[in-house]
Design a protein around this motif. Structure first.
Motif, PDB file in Angstrom:
ATOM      1  N   PRO A  68       0.827  -1.204   0.000  1.00 17.22           N
ATOM      2  CA  PRO A  68       0.000   0.000   0.000  1.00 17.22           C
ATOM      3  C   PRO A  68       0.862   1.255   0.000  1.00 17.22           C
ATOM      4  N   PHE A  69       0.328   2.323  -0.516  1.00 16.63           N
ATOM      5  CA  PHE A  69       1.058   3.577  -0.738  1.00 16.63           C
ATOM      6  C   PHE A  69       1.881   4.013   0.470  1.00 16.63           C
ATOM      7  N   VAL A  70       1.301   3.964   1.648  1.00 11.76           N
ATOM      8  CA  VAL A  70       1.985   4.457   2.858  1.00 11.76           C
ATOM      9  C   VAL A  70       3.263   3.672   3.128  1.00 11.76           C
ATOM     10  N   ALA A  71       3.180   2.332   3.034  1.00  8.01           N
ATOM     11  CA  ALA A  71       4.339   1.496   3.340  1.00  8.01           C
ATOM     12  C   ALA A  71       5.478   1.738   2.362  1.00  8.01           C
ATOM     13  N   ASP A  72       5.166   1.798   1.062  1.00 11.26           N
ATOM     14  CA  ASP A  72       6.220   2.013   0.074  1.00 11.26           C
ATOM     15  C   ASP A  72       6.741   3.447   0.078  1.00 11.26           C
ATOM     16  N   LYS A  73       5.905   4.388   0.425  1.00  9.04           N
ATOM     17  CA  LYS A  73       6.330   5.791   0.404  1.00  9.04           C
ATOM     18  C   LYS A  73       7.179   6.155   1.622  1.00  9.04           C
ATOM     19  N   TYR A  74       6.768   5.680   2.810  1.00 13.46           N
ATOM     20  CA  TYR A  74       7.417   6.124   4.040  1.00 13.46           C
ATOM     21  C   TYR A  74       8.355   5.099   4.666  1.00 13.46           C
ATOM     22  N   TRP A  75       8.164   3.815   4.359  1.00 12.72           N
ATOM     23  CA  TRP A  75       9.020   2.802   4.971  1.00 12.72           C
ATOM     24  C   TRP A  75      10.163   2.362   4.070  1.00 12.72           C
ATOM     25  N   LEU A  76       9.993   2.550   2.763  1.00 15.31           N
ATOM     26  CA  LEU A  76      11.039   2.153   1.825  1.00 15.31           C
ATOM     27  C   LEU A  76      12.074   3.275   1.747  1.00 15.31           C
ATOM     28  N   ASN A  77      12.802   3.430   2.849  1.00 19.20           N
ATOM     29  CA  ASN A  77      13.765   4.521   2.991  1.00 19.20           C
ATOM     30  C   ASN A  77      15.040   3.952   3.603  1.00 19.20           C
ATOM     31  N   ASN A  78      16.037   3.761   2.762  1.00 17.75           N
ATOM     32  CA  ASN A  78      17.255   3.082   3.191  1.00 17.75           C
ATOM     33  C   ASN A  78      18.068   3.867   4.214  1.00 17.75           C
ATOM     34  N   SER A  79      17.762   5.140   4.389  1.00 20.54           N
ATOM     35  CA  SER A  79      18.508   5.962   5.348  1.00 20.54           C
ATOM     36  C   SER A  79      17.887   5.939   6.743  1.00 20.54           C
ATOM     37  N   LYS A  80      16.771   5.220   6.897  1.00 14.27           N
ATOM     38  CA  LYS A  80      16.098   5.177   8.195  1.00 14.27           C
ATOM     39  C   LYS A  80      15.857   3.738   8.630  1.00 14.27           C
ATOM     40  N   LYS A  81      15.698   3.563   9.945  1.00 13.76           N
ATOM     41  CA  LYS A  81      15.525   2.227  10.518  1.00 13.76           C
ATOM     42  C   LYS A  81      14.241   1.551  10.037  1.00 13.76           C
ATOM     43  N   VAL A  82      13.260   2.328   9.570  1.00  9.43           N
ATOM     44  CA  VAL A  82      11.995   1.726   9.122  1.00  9.43           C
ATOM     45  C   VAL A  82      12.196   0.805   7.925  1.00  9.43           C
ATOM     46  N   ILE A  83      13.358   0.888   7.283  1.00  8.43           N
ATOM     47  CA  ILE A  83      13.622   0.017   6.141  1.00  8.43           C
ATOM     48  C   ILE A  83      13.564  -1.446   6.555  1.00  8.43           C
ATOM     49  N   TYR A  84      13.940  -1.746   7.821  1.00 12.16           N
ATOM     50  CA  TYR A  84      13.940  -3.133   8.282  1.00 12.16           C
ATOM     51  C   TYR A  84      12.517  -3.666   8.408  1.00 12.16           C
ATOM     52  N   ALA A  85      11.588  -2.796   8.807  1.00 10.20           N
ATOM     53  CA  ALA A  85      10.180  -3.200   8.871  1.00 10.20           C
ATOM     54  C   ALA A  85       9.657  -3.483   7.458  1.00 10.20           C
ATOM     55  N   HIS A  86      10.052  -2.639   6.524  1.00  7.61           N
ATOM     56  CA  HIS A  86       9.639  -2.828   5.134  1.00  7.61           C
ATOM     57  C   HIS A  86      10.205  -4.136   4.590  1.00  7.61           C
ATOM     58  N   TYR A  87      11.476  -4.405   4.883  1.00 10.70           N
ATOM     59  CA  TYR A  87      12.111  -5.630   4.388  1.00 10.70           C
ATOM     60  C   TYR A  87      11.448  -6.873   4.986  1.00 10.70           C
ATOM     61  N   PHE A  88      11.061  -6.801   6.263  1.00  8.09           N
ATOM     62  CA  PHE A  88      10.386  -7.917   6.917  1.00  8.09           C
ATOM     63  C   PHE A  88       9.072  -8.234   6.204  1.00  8.09           C
ATOM     64  N   LEU A  89       8.288  -7.193   5.941  1.00  9.80           N
ATOM     65  CA  LEU A  89       7.016  -7.388   5.247  1.00  9.80           C
ATOM     66  C   LEU A  89       7.241  -7.861   3.816  1.00  9.80           C
ATOM     67  N   TRP A  90       8.254  -7.297   3.175  1.00  9.70           N
ATOM     68  CA  TRP A  90       8.567  -7.660   1.797  1.00  9.70           C
ATOM     69  C   TRP A  90       8.901  -9.141   1.690  1.00  9.70           C
ATOM     70  N   LYS A  91       9.702  -9.649   2.627  1.00  6.28           N
ATOM     71  CA  LYS A  91      10.090 -11.061   2.583  1.00  6.28           C
ATOM     72  C   LYS A  91       8.877 -11.980   2.691  1.00  6.28           C
ATOM     73  N   LYS A  92       7.956 -11.619   3.577  1.00  2.77           N
ATOM     74  CA  LYS A  92       6.762 -12.452   3.750  1.00  2.77           C
ATOM     75  C   LYS A  92       5.936 -12.506   2.466  1.00  2.77           C
ATOM     76  N   LYS A  93       5.744 -11.352   1.856  1.00  4.88           N
ATOM     77  CA  LYS A  93       4.961 -11.316   0.614  1.00  4.88           C
ATOM     78  C   LYS A  93       5.745 -11.944  -0.532  1.00  4.88           C
ATOM     79  N   ALA A  94       7.062 -11.708  -0.546  1.00  2.00           N
ATOM     80  CA  ALA A  94       7.905 -12.253  -1.615  1.00  2.00           C
ATOM     81  C   ALA A  94       7.905 -13.774  -1.605  1.00  2.00           C
ATOM     82  N   SER A  95       7.803 -14.378  -0.416  1.00  2.00           N
ATOM     83  CA  SER A  95       7.745 -15.839  -0.329  1.00  2.00           C
ATOM     84  C   SER A  95       6.544 -16.379  -1.091  1.00  2.00           C
TER      85      SER A  95
END
Length: 409
Positions: A68-95
């Motif tokens: 969803p827009f919010v997750a990709d817009k605000y969490w997909l930020n490699n300069s901030k710690k929220v990137i790890y939350a995004h990667y966690f969710l990404w892995k689950k969906k990617a599986s």
């Protein structure tokens, strides 16, 4: 030709670090003729598609995992710690996406390359009836207690990282299932190989050492130019200004240099510690005219700094590998570095000087001695320059992918 599913969360033709790793594997495998489906995130999808068309790689298919827009817009930020939350969710969906793709295309090989974090595991463990390759991955390296003063208030984060690693080793389903299913595990340094062997799911004979650092494509045409000694000895430092990259240690080392060493340190990069550089210069009583902090500069200008420098000083306190060192070696720069983690194997004894950490002050003094030796021995520097260039030219992505596919595909 075999069909390959590539897991490359970070993938970009125009960025370095993890992005370069993902892109290099995707393009490298496709260029060898494999039919490649690359699952990635949405951040650089347009750039990947554009460059793929330029390269005419019709056998390379990018599959961006969208949120969803919010997750990709605000969490997909490699300069901030929220990137790890995004990667966690990404892995689950990617599986789940990987399973669907496998049902449709029946892959021969599923290969995880990015993120290259061992403790995080892979999104590919749900696949059956195909070879699973995990890596190259790192993450087993930990900061030595002697480096605590250089981390300041962030030392607590290093301690948390250590305990988090232990927790993930025991309880992370993604990691443990990956270790159970993987046919091949590629580790980038000895620390990660050692960590792997502590897992109850470790399978002897399935792990191999492969660095995740290689010379970027745009550097492969570099010609060796012998550097003539000049009056000013130019030392280059490149990287993000974060505690684990150890810039303060390097500046402290300069304070131990004898006065006759006529040096200039050029710092390329910025980050959370960027505002501390001037304070460190004062703290270690260095001559400000001998330190030039350029901050972030265009990649083309970084090339110029590589060409103009005499030596690269890269002494990270904790790092998986070191793309900066490989790039610098491609310009014939000898390297002064630490004999730890990925740098232990990237830089050989004939390419520069490696310092084994001892004590807080002792390590800084040893770095200073290495700089003085480079400065005072132009013949040694010249030979190290030639060997660094030769090693970098042999360490291209094409050669690395050729070696991995020949052995494991």
């Amino acid at each position: 030709m075999k069909r390959v599913l590539l897991s490359a969360y970070a993938c970009s033709p125009y960025k370095g670090s993890e992005y370069c790793v993902g892109w290099s594997w995707a393009v490298g495998l496709a260029s060898k003729g494999f039919e490649v489906w690359c699952i990635t995130n949405t951040e650089d999808h347009e750039d990947c598609e554009k460059e793929k068309q330029e390269l005419k790689l019709d056998n390379l298919h990018f599959i961006p995992i969208k949120f969803p827009f919010v997750a990709d817009k605000y969490w997909l930020n490699n300069s901030k710690k929220v990137i790890y939350a995004h990667y966690f969710l990404w892995k689950k969906k990617a599986s789940n996406v990987a399973v669907s793709l496998h049902e449709k295309y029946n892959f021969d090989i599923a290969h995880h390359v990015s993120y290259g974090s061992f403790q995080q595991g892979s999104s590919l463990y749900k696949l059956d009836d195909c070879k699973i390759i995990f890596g190259p991955v790192g993450g087993g390296q930990m900061s030595l207690p002697i480096f605590k003063p250089y981390f300041g208030s962030s030392w607590g984060t290093e301690i948390i990282r250590k305990y988090m690693s232990e927790f993930l080793m025991k309880y992370n389903t993604s990691l443990n299932e990956t270790l159970k299913k993987a046919d091949v595990i590629l580790t980038v340094n000895e620390e990660t190989k050692t960590l792997l062997k502590t897992s109850k799911y470790y399978k002897e004979g399935h792990d191999f050492s492969v660095s995740d650092s290689a010379l970027p494509k745009q550097f492969e045409g570099n010609q060796f130019n012998a550097k003539e000694p000049t009056e000013e000895f130019r030392i280059l430092w490149v990287g993000r200004l974060i505690p684990r990259r150890g810039l303060e240690l390097s500046l402290k080392a300069l304070s131990f240099l004898p006065e006759y060493v006529n040096f200039k340190l050029i710092i390329v990069g910025d980050g959370e510690q960027g505002g501390k550089v001037q304070g460190w210069i004062k703290k270690y009583k260095l001559d400000p005219s001998k330190i030039q902090h350029l901050g972030w500069i265009p990649y083309s200008q970084v090339h110029e700094e590589y060409e103009n420098a005499d030596v690269m000083l890269f002494c990270p306190l904790r790092d998986t590998a070191g793309l900066q060192a490989t790039e610098a070696m491609g310009f014939g720069l000898p390297i002064i570095t630490m004999n730890i983690s990925g740098m232990r194997t990237i830089v050989t004894e004939d390419c520069g000087i490696k310092i084994t950490p001892t004590t807080t002050d002792g390590t800084a003094e040893d770095i200073a001695n290495a700089i003085e030796h480079m400065y005072s021995n132009p013949d040694f520097r010249k030979k190290a320059s030639e060997q660094a260039y030769k090693r970098a030219m042999a360490n291209t992505w094409e050669n690395k992918i050729d070696a991995v596919t020949a052995q494991f595909y």
